[in-house]
Design a protein around this motif. Sequence first.
Motif, mmCIF file in Angstrom:
data_model
loop_
_atom_site.group_PDB
_atom_site.id
_atom_site.type_symbol
_atom_site.label_atom_id
_atom_site.label_comp_id
_atom_site.label_asym_id
_atom_site.label_seq_id
_atom_site.Cartn_x
_atom_site.Cartn_y
_atom_site.Cartn_z
ATOM 1 N N LEU A 288 10.230 -0.214 16.931
ATOM 2 C CA LEU A 288 9.186 -0.543 15.964
ATOM 3 C C LEU A 288 8.126 0.554 15.850
ATOM 4 C CD1 LEU A 288 8.523 -4.309 16.810
ATOM 5 C CD2 LEU A 288 9.832 -3.387 14.899
ATOM 6 N N GLU A 289 8.291 1.635 16.585
ATOM 7 C CA GLU A 289 7.240 2.653 16.642
ATOM 8 C C GLU A 289 6.898 3.206 15.262
ATOM 9 O OE1 GLU A 289 6.122 6.822 18.983
ATOM 10 O OE2 GLU A 289 8.075 5.855 19.281
ATOM 11 N N GLY A 290 7.921 3.508 14.445
ATOM 12 C CA GLY A 290 7.677 4.083 13.128
ATOM 13 C C GLY A 290 6.907 3.154 12.209
ATOM 14 N N ILE A 291 7.407 1.937 12.028
ATOM 15 C CA ILE A 291 6.741 0.990 11.130
ATOM 16 C C ILE A 291 5.388 0.563 11.683
ATOM 17 C CG2 ILE A 291 7.870 -1.044 12.141
ATOM 18 C CD1 ILE A 291 7.910 -2.282 9.375
ATOM 19 N N SER A 292 5.259 0.528 13.016
ATOM 20 C CA SER A 292 3.987 0.160 13.634
ATOM 21 C C SER A 292 2.921 1.208 13.345
ATOM 22 C CB SER A 292 4.161 -0.022 15.141
ATOM 23 O OG SER A 292 2.916 -0.299 15.752
ATOM 24 N N LYS A 293 3.273 2.487 13.486
ATOM 25 C CA LYS A 293 2.303 3.551 13.227
ATOM 26 C C LYS A 293 1.884 3.551 11.757
ATOM 27 C CE LYS A 293 3.376 6.811 16.932
ATOM 28 N NZ LYS A 293 3.817 8.193 17.270
ATOM 29 N N LEU A 294 2.839 3.310 10.860
ATOM 30 C CA LEU A 294 2.507 3.245 9.435
ATOM 31 C C LEU A 294 1.542 2.097 9.154
ATOM 32 C CD1 LEU A 294 2.957 4.203 6.525
ATOM 33 C CD2 LEU A 294 4.965 2.688 6.424
ATOM 34 N N SER A 295 1.783 0.931 9.772
ATOM 35 C CA SER A 295 0.911 -0.229 9.571
ATOM 36 C C SER A 295 -0.462 0.010 10.183
ATOM 37 C CB SER A 295 1.555 -1.474 10.178
ATOM 38 O OG SER A 295 2.760 -1.799 9.506
ATOM 39 N N GLN A 296 -0.499 0.645 11.348
ATOM 40 C CA GLN A 296 -1.787 0.964 11.965
ATOM 41 C C GLN A 296 -2.599 1.887 11.068
ATOM 42 O OE1 GLN A 296 -1.639 2.048 16.276
ATOM 43 N NE2 GLN A 296 0.508 1.415 16.124
ATOM 44 N N SER A 297 -1.923 2.843 10.430
ATOM 45 C CA SER A 297 -2.610 3.768 9.528
ATOM 46 C C SER A 297 -3.181 3.021 8.319
ATOM 47 C CB SER A 297 -1.628 4.851 9.059
ATOM 48 O OG SER A 297 -2.247 5.727 8.133
ATOM 49 N N LYS A 298 -2.423 2.074 7.775
ATOM 50 C CA LYS A 298 -2.910 1.277 6.645
ATOM 51 C C LYS A 298 -4.123 0.441 7.049
ATOM 52 C CE LYS A 298 1.522 0.817 4.211
ATOM 53 N NZ LYS A 298 2.569 -0.140 3.740
ATOM 54 N N LEU A 299 -4.069 -0.138 8.245
ATOM 55 C CA LEU A 299 -5.191 -0.950 8.724
ATOM 56 C C LEU A 299 -6.444 -0.097 8.920
ATOM 57 C CD1 LEU A 299 -3.379 -3.273 11.306
ATOM 58 C CD2 LEU A 299 -4.170 -3.872 9.013
ATOM 59 N N LEU A 300 -6.263 1.135 9.425
ATOM 60 C CA LEU A 300 -7.403 2.030 9.599
ATOM 61 C C LEU A 300 -8.028 2.374 8.254
ATOM 62 C CD1 LEU A 300 -9.196 3.772 11.374
ATOM 63 C CD2 LEU A 300 -7.471 5.591 11.235
ATOM 64 N N THR A 301 -7.199 2.615 7.248
ATOM 65 C CA THR A 301 -7.711 2.894 5.904
ATOM 66 C C THR A 301 -8.520 1.725 5.365
ATOM 67 O OG1 THR A 301 -5.816 4.344 5.423
ATOM 68 C CG2 THR A 301 -7.050 3.487 3.539
ATOM 69 N N LEU A 302 -8.031 0.510 5.624
ATOM 70 C CA LEU A 302 -8.765 -0.681 5.172
ATOM 71 C C LEU A 302 -10.074 -0.841 5.934
ATOM 72 C CD1 LEU A 302 -5.761 -3.180 4.880
ATOM 73 C CD2 LEU A 302 -7.014 -2.092 3.003
ATOM 74 N N GLN A 303 -10.084 -0.503 7.209
ATOM 75 C CA GLN A 303 -11.324 -0.545 7.992
ATOM 76 C C GLN A 303 -12.372 0.386 7.390
ATOM 77 O OE1 GLN A 303 -9.597 -0.251 12.229
ATOM 78 N NE2 GLN A 303 -11.660 -1.029 12.538
ATOM 79 N N ILE A 304 -11.950 1.586 7.042
ATOM 80 C CA ILE A 304 -12.873 2.558 6.456
ATOM 81 C C ILE A 304 -13.408 2.037 5.121
ATOM 82 C CG2 ILE A 304 -13.051 4.893 5.517
ATOM 83 C CD1 ILE A 304 -10.964 5.742 7.613
ATOM 84 N N LYS A 305 -12.533 1.407 4.350
ATOM 85 C CA LYS A 305 -12.943 0.854 3.054
ATOM 86 C C LYS A 305 -14.027 -0.206 3.223
ATOM 87 C CE LYS A 305 -11.010 -1.049 -1.223
ATOM 88 N NZ LYS A 305 -9.766 -1.490 -1.933
ATOM 89 N N LEU A 306 -14.013 -0.913 4.346
ATOM 90 C CA LEU A 306 -15.006 -1.962 4.592
ATOM 91 C C LEU A 306 -16.400 -1.403 4.841
ATOM 92 C CD1 LEU A 306 -12.864 -4.326 6.845
ATOM 93 C CD2 LEU A 306 -13.844 -4.916 4.622
ATOM 94 N N ASN A 307 -16.518 -0.080 4.964
ATOM 95 C CA ASN A 307 -17.833 0.537 5.147
ATOM 96 C C ASN A 307 -18.616 0.641 3.847
ATOM 97 O OD1 ASN A 307 -17.552 0.969 7.952
ATOM 98 N ND2 ASN A 307 -16.417 2.871 7.616
ATOM 99 N N GLN A 308 -17.951 0.393 2.716
ATOM 100 C CA GLN A 308 -18.647 0.440 1.432
ATOM 101 C C GLN A 308 -19.718 -0.648 1.380
ATOM 102 O OE1 GLN A 308 -15.890 0.303 -1.865
ATOM 103 N NE2 GLN A 308 -14.432 1.674 -0.842
ATOM 104 N N GLU A 309 -20.899 -0.294 0.913
ATOM 105 C CA GLU A 309 -22.028 -1.221 0.955
ATOM 106 C C GLU A 309 -22.035 -2.221 -0.196
ATOM 107 O OE1 GLU A 309 -25.636 0.947 1.243
ATOM 108 O OE2 GLU A 309 -25.177 1.785 3.236
ATOM 109 N N ASP A 310 -21.278 -1.966 -1.253
ATOM 110 C CA ASP A 310 -21.337 -2.826 -2.438
ATOM 111 C C ASP A 310 -20.200 -3.833 -2.506
ATOM 112 O OD1 ASP A 310 -19.427 -0.888 -2.776
ATOM 113 O OD2 ASP A 310 -19.874 -0.526 -4.903
ATOM 114 N N LEU A 311 -19.467 -4.031 -1.416
ATOM 115 C CA LEU A 311 -18.367 -4.987 -1.419
ATOM 116 C C LEU A 311 -18.895 -6.416 -1.469
ATOM 117 C CD1 LEU A 311 -15.976 -3.468 1.289
ATOM 118 C CD2 LEU A 311 -15.623 -3.475 -1.189
ATOM 119 N N THR A 312 -18.229 -7.272 -2.245
ATOM 120 C CA THR A 312 -18.551 -8.696 -2.257
ATOM 121 C C THR A 312 -17.698 -9.412 -1.213
ATOM 122 O OG1 THR A 312 -16.862 -9.256 -3.898
ATOM 123 C CG2 THR A 312 -19.016 -8.548 -4.723
ATOM 124 N N ASN A 313 -18.054 -10.648 -0.916
ATOM 125 C CA ASN A 313 -17.262 -11.417 0.045
ATOM 126 C C ASN A 313 -15.830 -11.625 -0.432
ATOM 127 O OD1 ASN A 313 -19.078 -11.800 2.170
ATOM 128 N ND2 ASN A 313 -18.595 -13.973 2.303
#
Length: 293
Positions: free
Chosen positions: A136-161
């Motif tokens: 699962l190493e390949g698909i796991s690393k890809l999913s971890q990368s997607k989750l990190l991108t989403l974490q960074i996106k959550l830093n935007q100050e104008d996001l609604t709930n």
Amino acid sequence: METVFIDRKKTQLKCNQERLYIGGSDDVKGEQSSASSIPLKHLKSVVISCDCALSSGLLRKFAQFNISLICLNNRNINASFMSINETHGNISRRVNQYHLLSCPALRSRFSAIIIKRKLSGQRYVLKTLSNQRNALEGISKLSQSKLLTLQIKLNQEDLTNNEIMGIEGYAAKTYFNVYKQVFNPNLHFDKRTKRPPKDPVNVILSLSYMLLYYEAQRACYGQSLDPMLPILHNTTYGRASLACDLQEALRPLVDLWVWQLFNNRTFRLDHFSSSENGCILNKAGRKNYCQAL
């Protein structure tokens, strides 16, 4: 000892001199020698998953010692019941909580913190599982990368709930696409199902999430917060939505624990009973769960 599980029918619960006595229906009143006993001051909660006998006097003692009573319905865990004593009276904290609920920008800021914490937990789980399953190493690393991108996106100050919940939903889909693959195919864990759960993994996930939900309610009351007033989730009749918020940040740790229970064979297929109405833990399975918890 903080939690006692009662799983034997016709158990009688009694209190004498600030001790909880647990015995059978044939115990003679006043004779506690054959019953197990625990000092009430050592208890945090009592979980009952069967029909048993207890008095209103014992319920008052539970309230006096701030002991939560949880009554589980083994066939429908969503029909369970909990009694919690409110021990904190800081009304100004609840006033601040009402203010937060009425301020969309502040509320979204806290919502983003909760989901970032959840995504961090999900990345940790995927990394841990990929170390155990090299395939699962390949698909796991890809999913971890997607989750990190989403974490960074959550830093935007104008996001609604609503936007934050949309990010959480996409993250959950990404995460579970990997998580479900670490379980034995014989368990038939293909997706998250509930009310009722359809397979052994979903049974343990649902039960564990529910107990976490009750623990989150205890935490709310202990800090003089209203568990019905949410930050992340919307208000819903009869639901402790703030407890659901707190639960979100800790779900990944529960997921990892559940996988460990199946991986070390604490649970096997013979610990479950399945029918067209869903899947439930049998008596041997409930015993194992209580010991593991």
